[in-house]
Design a protein around this motif. Sequence first.
Motif: not given
Length: 236
Positions: A12-19, A41-47, A202-210, A214-218
Amino acid sequence: MSNSKPVFGYHGLRGKFWLENSFHTSKIAQPIRFQLAYLGVDYVDKQYPLTQEGAEEWAQEKEHHGLDFPNLPYWKDGEVNMTESRAILKFLARTEGGGKLIPTDARSLVNAEMVEGLLWDVWYGLIWRCYLDSEDMINALARCPPKLEVLNKFLGNKKWVLGDQISYVDFMLYEILHQYSLYDPKYLSPCGALLKLKANFEELPAIKKYMASPEYIAAPCFHPMYAKHKVVGLTC
């Protein structure tokens, strides 16, 4: 083929996981999520949660997903079960949206893949800086990476890396620019062309909507438990 939705699995994060002190270095997810949003694309975001329980959940599941190379992220869609970030990103660019995010001529494909390799190098500089927080990495990022300055020159007046047509590599580039901007808001000031591309994305309509959904991980971009360098939005 199953009628169920495709599944994208990652932390449940944007980038790289590191141990630290291990070879467990899962890959980058957010460019894939951006690309899926852009393509509709309609998909399941398994976090998998950023907790010990989340790590244990993945450990219990990883050998049962039909993956040849079990890892995160993964993409499962019917008979396609795959891993590795860039492989997934490029597979979706080829197969979704009529393949409109993959270059169609040899010269454009060469340029995209050269930039892709360059971006991976630039990205790892920031990853190591945040996770290791060593004096060497601090000094290495004391100024804008030369490879970004070269890319800024290559971009010039183009809207996207390949010109007027957006491609998969722009999704990688945007996320890198976003993360470096979180690291230091003035860091990319020498790179006006790159900042313009970031604004265009950031001005692309689909990206602005996303990004408004609530699905967007800031945040975070990197795992807050393991990143030694603390920056709001980037590592905490």
